[in-house]
Design a protein around this motif. Structure first.
Motif, mmCIF file in Angstrom:
data_model
loop_
_atom_site.group_PDB
_atom_site.id
_atom_site.type_symbol
_atom_site.label_atom_id
_atom_site.label_comp_id
_atom_site.label_asym_id
_atom_site.label_seq_id
_atom_site.Cartn_x
_atom_site.Cartn_y
_atom_site.Cartn_z
ATOM 1 N N LEU A 223 111.419 157.479 23.320
ATOM 2 C CA LEU A 223 111.236 158.867 23.737
ATOM 3 C C LEU A 223 110.027 159.500 23.061
ATOM 4 N N SER A 224 109.802 159.150 21.796
ATOM 5 C CA SER A 224 108.743 159.803 21.030
ATOM 6 C C SER A 224 107.353 159.312 21.412
ATOM 7 N N ASN A 225 107.235 158.013 21.825
ATOM 8 C CA ASN A 225 105.889 157.517 22.120
ATOM 9 C C ASN A 225 105.652 157.245 23.605
ATOM 10 N N ALA A 226 106.579 157.719 24.449
ATOM 11 C CA ALA A 226 106.428 157.593 25.905
ATOM 12 C C ALA A 226 106.180 156.150 26.325
ATOM 13 N N GLY A 227 106.935 155.246 25.723
ATOM 14 C CA GLY A 227 106.800 153.836 26.058
ATOM 15 C C GLY A 227 108.004 153.319 26.813
ATOM 16 N N THR A 228 107.985 152.016 27.057
ATOM 17 C CA THR A 228 109.053 151.357 27.791
ATOM 18 C C THR A 228 109.811 150.414 26.867
ATOM 19 N N VAL A 229 111.124 150.463 26.924
ATOM 20 C CA VAL A 229 111.961 149.500 26.225
ATOM 21 C C VAL A 229 112.407 148.450 27.236
ATOM 22 N N VAL A 264 117.896 149.379 36.098
ATOM 23 C CA VAL A 264 118.386 148.005 36.239
ATOM 24 C C VAL A 264 117.596 147.365 37.374
ATOM 25 N N ASP A 265 116.718 146.440 37.003
ATOM 26 C CA ASP A 265 115.865 145.795 38.007
ATOM 27 C C ASP A 265 116.390 144.387 38.259
ATOM 28 N N PRO A 325 108.677 157.538 29.504
ATOM 29 C CA PRO A 325 109.665 156.742 28.768
ATOM 30 C C PRO A 325 110.730 156.196 29.702
ATOM 31 N N ALA A 326 111.066 154.946 29.506
ATOM 32 C CA ALA A 326 112.063 154.304 30.364
ATOM 33 C C ALA A 326 112.667 153.112 29.657
ATOM 34 N N ILE A 327 113.898 152.806 30.047
ATOM 35 C CA ILE A 327 114.566 151.580 29.617
ATOM 36 C C ILE A 327 114.693 150.697 30.845
ATOM 37 N N VAL A 328 114.257 149.449 30.725
ATOM 38 C CA VAL A 328 114.366 148.505 31.827
ATOM 39 C C VAL A 328 115.245 147.343 31.400
ATOM 40 N N GLY A 338 112.845 134.965 36.233
ATOM 41 C CA GLY A 338 113.387 136.244 36.665
ATOM 42 C C GLY A 338 112.372 137.367 36.534
ATOM 43 N N ARG A 339 112.802 138.573 36.889
ATOM 44 C CA ARG A 339 111.895 139.717 36.944
ATOM 45 C C ARG A 339 111.431 140.190 35.575
ATOM 46 N N ILE A 340 112.201 139.890 34.520
ATOM 47 C CA ILE A 340 111.789 140.331 33.184
ATOM 48 C C ILE A 340 110.423 139.747 32.819
ATOM 49 N N VAL A 341 110.094 138.572 33.353
ATOM 50 C CA VAL A 341 108.828 137.919 33.006
ATOM 51 C C VAL A 341 107.639 138.762 33.456
#
Length: 451
Positions: A223-229, A264-265, A325-328, A338-341
């Motif tokens: 949330l603080s650095n506007a990144g993706t987990v 959820v991808d 910011p997002a959680i994938v 798979g898609r995580i790659v």
């Protein structure tokens, strides 16, 4: 002692497949799983084909539908297997989805072939409820069998067999006792021979409170650095447990959490999540209580699901450019396809990205390499391409769906009649040896060994 042959999960944690002999002329197969990571690369070309005789096998028992326990079932059917496949009711419902995905990913996308395999599979499936003894015909006699709650994923079971002179138990994969959604496993009253997993035979997980706080800390950084987990997770089990915990964190969080997308991808994970919702009678008391309060642990407001490949590609590009910011959560859990790659290839080089591992990473997988080399600013090969790791890399072992060392020891300790023989499988060498030491101290009069 009863004769048991191990066809997999003896040199590592994947490829579970065990053959229990009822007598000299009849046997049952317990699981038929896919090898993964280094264990798969060590095999000869074409070794996915079934390399043992099916002539005396009278049935297949499926403990649960993770790919390392069921992934070779299409090859078993191709080899001519036409005996009953026994599973819990929930596993029988989920198994065709897993096998369909496994065929598409690893064998063929030919629709006629897939329909043929799935039709054959459904014709052989025989579902049974937990705690009900049922008979498996074996010549003129029959062996009694029972599924018991394992608490690993939805439908998972350990299996008890009543042979004429012996009680034999196969643990399958046992769950941790305080994992969300599913009830904890309770050991059998009596066991003469036990085949037990050892994935975390040398480790103990963090407590549930500690792991949730660690998860919350990682998300606050996002949330603080506007990144993706990025969270690599298996479509069944881990994904649903994470959604459950994320709903709890968001429910108790400040208004800032309202802007955090949880994505959820994975079409398969989305489908499994729907099944989890429909089978909520198998949830534990805590989860059912949340439902009664009007909360929806697997269908909350911030949850977004991605199905089509085109939407997946658009999302990868959007996250690279947007800084939102997002959680994938995406499969595979060990980053072995798979898609995580695609997310990893695109986002691992960004310091605002975090990769969070919540499950076991087998040797030889990209997940293990990222976990090992990421914290020191190393690199990983993905689809043959060298990718530098500038993302933060975290591991929370408490979210593993596997029991830890303490839980595995307690599974044996709480049996009223202890086993005379314990075989330790499904673990790396260090884990198996550590668990062996603990179990030998617990039951010094028993034979505790590693096949």
């Amino acid at each position: 002692m009863t004769k048991i042959i191990h066809h997999g999960a003896v040199k590592g944690v994947t490829g579970s497949c065990h053959q229990l002999f009822i007598d000299n002329d009849h046997s049952v197969l317990i699981d038929c799983g896919m090898f993964q990571g280094a264990e798969a690369s060590d095999l000869e070309q074409g070794s996915l084909a079934i390399n043992f005789s099916l002539s005396n096998i009278v049935g297949l028992i499926v403990t649960h539908c993770h790919i390392d326990h069921v992934g070779r079932i299409p090859y078993l059917l191709a080899a001519g297997f036409n005996k009953p496949i026994y599973a819990t009711e929930a596993t029988a419902q989920l198994l065709p989805l897993v096998i369909e995905d496994a065929i598409k990913v690893g064998i063929s996308r030919d629709a006629d072939l897939i329909d043929k395999v799935l039709g054959r599979l459904r014709s052989l499936l025989k579902p049974f409820p937990y705690d009900d003894w049922f008979g498996i015909p074996a010549g003129g006699a029959q062996v009694e069998c029972c599924f018991r709650m394992a608490g690993h994923i939805l439908g998972s079971a350990y299996v008890e067999f009543k042979l004429p002179d012996e009680r034999v138990t196969f643990s399958g994969d046992l769950g941790a006792p305080y994992s969300p959604l599913l009830a904890a496993p309770k050991p059998p009253y009596k066991c003469d021979s036990l085949v037990i997993e050892s994935t975390y035979g040398d480790k103990n997980h963090e407590g549930r409170k500690e792991r949730r706080l660690e998860l919350k800390r990682v998300l606050e950084r996002c949330l603080s650095n506007a990144g993706t987990v990025l969270i690599p997770a298996f479509s069944i089990g881990r994904t649903q447990e994470l959604l459950y915990e994320l709903e709890e964190i968001i429910h108790k969080g400040s208004d800032d959490w309202d802007h955090l997308d949880v994505i959820v991808d994975s079409p398969l994970a989305s489908e499994f999540t729907q099944h989890y919702r429909s089978l909520k009678t198998l949830w534990d008391k805590e989860a059912r209580r949340k439902l009664s309060q009007g909360r929806h642990p697997l269908a909350f407001e911030q949850l977004i699901t991605i199905n089509s490949h085109a939407d997946h590609q658009r999302l990868v590009n959007h996250l690279k450019q947007s800084g939102r910011p997002a959680i994938v959560i995406a499969a595979s859990g060990m980053c072995a396809g798979g898609r995580i790659v695609n997310y990893l290839k695109t986002l691992l080089g960004d310091p605002k990205t975090d990769v969070l591992f919540v499950g076991y990473q087998a040797q030889g997988t990209a997940g293990r390499d990222i976990q090992k080399y990421g914290p020191r600013g190393g690199y990983v090969y993905l689809d043959g391409e060298k990718v530098n790791i500038r993302a933060g890399v975290y591991t929370i072992s408490g979210y593993s769906a596997h029991a830890d060392q303490k839980d595995l020891v307690n599974f044996v300790k709480r049996m009223r009649v202890k086993p005379k023989e314990i075989r330790i499988v499904h673990g790396d060498d260090e884990a198996k040896l550590a668990l062996k030491t603990k179990l030998q101290a617990l039951v010094p009069e028993s034979k505790v060994w590693i096949p």
